[in-house]
Design a protein around this motif. Structure first.
Motif, PDB file in Angstrom:
ATOM      1  N   LEU A  10       0.839  -1.203   0.000  1.00  0.00           N
ATOM      2  CA  LEU A  10       0.000   0.000   0.000  1.00  0.00           C
ATOM      3  C   LEU A  10       0.876   1.256   0.000  1.00  0.00           C
ATOM      4  O   LEU A  10       2.006   1.233   0.467  1.00  0.00           O
ATOM      5  N   TRP A  11       0.363   2.327  -0.523  1.00  0.00           N
ATOM      6  CA  TRP A  11       1.091   3.596  -0.702  1.00  0.00           C
ATOM      7  C   TRP A  11       2.420   3.393  -1.432  1.00  0.00           C
ATOM      8  O   TRP A  11       3.478   3.850  -0.975  1.00  0.00           O
ATOM      9  N   PRO A  12       2.373   2.715  -2.588  1.00  0.00           N
ATOM     10  CA  PRO A  12       3.626   2.418  -3.299  1.00  0.00           C
ATOM     11  C   PRO A  12       4.351   3.671  -3.779  1.00  0.00           C
ATOM     12  O   PRO A  12       5.550   3.622  -4.035  1.00  0.00           O
ATOM     13  N   GLU A 234      -3.235  -6.532   1.530  1.00  0.00           N
ATOM     14  CA  GLU A 234      -1.988  -6.806   0.804  1.00  0.00           C
ATOM     15  C   GLU A 234      -2.322  -6.901  -0.687  1.00  0.00           C
ATOM     16  O   GLU A 234      -2.557  -7.989  -1.211  1.00  0.00           O
ATOM     17  N   TYR A 235      -2.396  -5.756  -1.328  1.00  0.00           N
ATOM     18  CA  TYR A 235      -2.783  -5.722  -2.750  1.00  0.00           C
ATOM     19  C   TYR A 235      -2.155  -4.504  -3.401  1.00  0.00           C
ATOM     20  O   TYR A 235      -1.637  -3.612  -2.731  1.00  0.00           O
ATOM     21  N   ASN A 238      -4.956   0.347  -7.325  1.00  0.00           N
ATOM     22  CA  ASN A 238      -4.967   0.920  -8.674  1.00  0.00           C
ATOM     23  C   ASN A 238      -5.462   2.367  -8.538  1.00  0.00           C
ATOM     24  O   ASN A 238      -6.623   2.655  -8.779  1.00  0.00           O
ATOM     25  N   GLY A 239      -4.568   3.250  -8.087  1.00  0.00           N
ATOM     26  CA  GLY A 239      -4.959   4.617  -7.765  1.00  0.00           C
ATOM     27  C   GLY A 239      -4.619   4.915  -6.319  1.00  0.00           C
ATOM     28  O   GLY A 239      -3.912   4.125  -5.682  1.00  0.00           O
ATOM     29  N   PRO A 240      -5.138   6.024  -5.779  1.00  0.00           N
ATOM     30  CA  PRO A 240      -4.812   6.381  -4.395  1.00  0.00           C
ATOM     31  C   PRO A 240      -5.243   5.285  -3.416  1.00  0.00           C
ATOM     32  O   PRO A 240      -6.394   4.834  -3.462  1.00  0.00           O
ATOM     33  N   THR A 241      -4.352   4.886  -2.546  1.00  0.00           N
ATOM     34  CA  THR A 241      -4.659   3.813  -1.592  1.00  0.00           C
ATOM     35  C   THR A 241      -5.903   4.154  -0.771  1.00  0.00           C
ATOM     36  O   THR A 241      -6.746   3.283  -0.516  1.00  0.00           O
ATOM     37  N   GLU A 242      -6.014   5.417  -0.365  1.00  0.00           N
ATOM     38  CA  GLU A 242      -7.164   5.823   0.473  1.00  0.00           C
ATOM     39  C   GLU A 242      -8.495   5.462  -0.183  1.00  0.00           C
ATOM     40  O   GLU A 242      -9.468   5.201   0.509  1.00  0.00           O
ATOM     41  N   GLU A 243      -8.535   5.467  -1.511  1.00  0.00           N
ATOM     42  CA  GLU A 243      -9.813   5.173  -2.185  1.00  0.00           C
ATOM     43  C   GLU A 243     -10.107   3.685  -2.286  1.00  0.00           C
ATOM     44  O   GLU A 243     -11.118   3.277  -2.862  1.00  0.00           O
ATOM     45  N   THR A 244      -9.192   2.851  -1.760  1.00  0.00           N
ATOM     46  CA  THR A 244      -9.396   1.397  -1.852  1.00  0.00           C
ATOM     47  C   THR A 244      -9.708   0.777  -0.488  1.00  0.00           C
ATOM     48  O   THR A 244      -9.671  -0.452  -0.350  1.00  0.00           O
TER      49      THR A 244
END
Ligand SMILES: O=C(O)C(=O)[C@@H](O)CO
Ligand code: MG
Length: 250
Positions: A10-12, A234-235, A238-244
């Motif tokens: 997350l937060w790559p 643990e994924y 696809n876009g900002p982590t906060e939105e997932t």
């Protein structure tokens, strides 16, 4: 539901040490990191303290300590190195007060590999500091070609053969779906052995809801089962982590 964030995934877009604050801002009190070994334990510790977090899981080191090949616990020619590295991981785990160390088998096959894994885990379970639990996680062969522990039945067989209270199964919805085609059924079948849960969708390892894993059913089963451990995201967002992060309140 006790959510945790896997900071290797997350937060790559952020540097490693900045991911702790991003996770804290999103509400995570617990984090995990695959391979923290190229940063001094004190620096990771500082990030944890600054953000009021705990580190719940790290992986045993891969051969070059930072990434690449996934371990070697099932490789008969590397028993000495396994014991040497596990002593190091135990020191690291104690410094960071982690609850789980994921032991990786590496690429191997056959009877000798299985016996080596069992013997190594017996030694590791006896040598591990009090309070630390070792985990085994089947990894699918698309993500990790040739990886020895590529099936939940095999993981269960090894865990039962080692028969140590501080060894358990690390369930990951992404790998379970990829290997067996039904992540929910795998959770149900292996629940008595599961000590830690990671979630990701399949086949692309995206955020929950982007693929074929039935997360409504999985969360319902987890809730009904009384599982009281961590559930770690643990994924690959696809876009900002906060939105997932809808799964945190699912
Ligand atoms: O790939 C996974 O899934 C993991 O949990 C990792 O620990 C393997 O490196
Ligand atoms: Mg995993």
């Amino acid at each position: 539901m006790r959510p945790a964030a896997n900071l290797s995934h997350l937060w790559p877009e952020l540097p490693y040490l900045d991911r702790f604050a991003a996770a804290a801002a999103a509400g995570f009190e617990a984090v995990e990191v695959l391979f923290p070994y190229d940063v001094a334990a004190k620096e990771t510790q500082r990030a944890l303290i600054a953000n009021g977090q705990r580190m719940i899981l790290i992986n045993a080191p891969p051969p070059n300590y930072t990434g690449g090949a996934r371990g070697f616990a099932a490789q008969p020619e590397r028993v000495e190195r396994f014991q040497y590295d596990m002593k190091r991981v135990f020191r690291y785990a104690e410094a960071l007060k982690v609850s789980f160390v994921h032991v990786m088998t590496g690429v191997a096959e056959g009877k000798a590999a299985k016996q080596t894994l069992i013997d190594n885990l017996k030694w590791a379970a006896q040598t591990a500091p009090t309070g630390l639990t070792l985990t085994l996680e089947p990894l699918n062969s698309v993500a990790q070609p040739g990886y020895f522990l590529n099936d939940y039945a095999l993981a269960a067989e090894v865990i039962r053969a080692v028969d140590a209270p501080n060894l358990g199964l690390q369930y990951d919805s992404y790998h379970a779906q990829m290997i067996h085609g039904d992540a929910v059924a795998v959770f149900d079948q292996y629940l008595p052995l599961i000590r830690h849960v990671q979630i990701g969708d399949a086949p692309d390892r995206g955020a929950p809801g982007t693929g074929e894993v039935d997360f409504d059913a999985l969360f319902a089963r987890i809730k009904a089962s009384g599982y009281a451990g961590w559930i770690s995201g643990e994924y690959a967002p696809n876009g900002p982590t906060e939105e997932t992060l809808g799964w945190m309140t699912a």
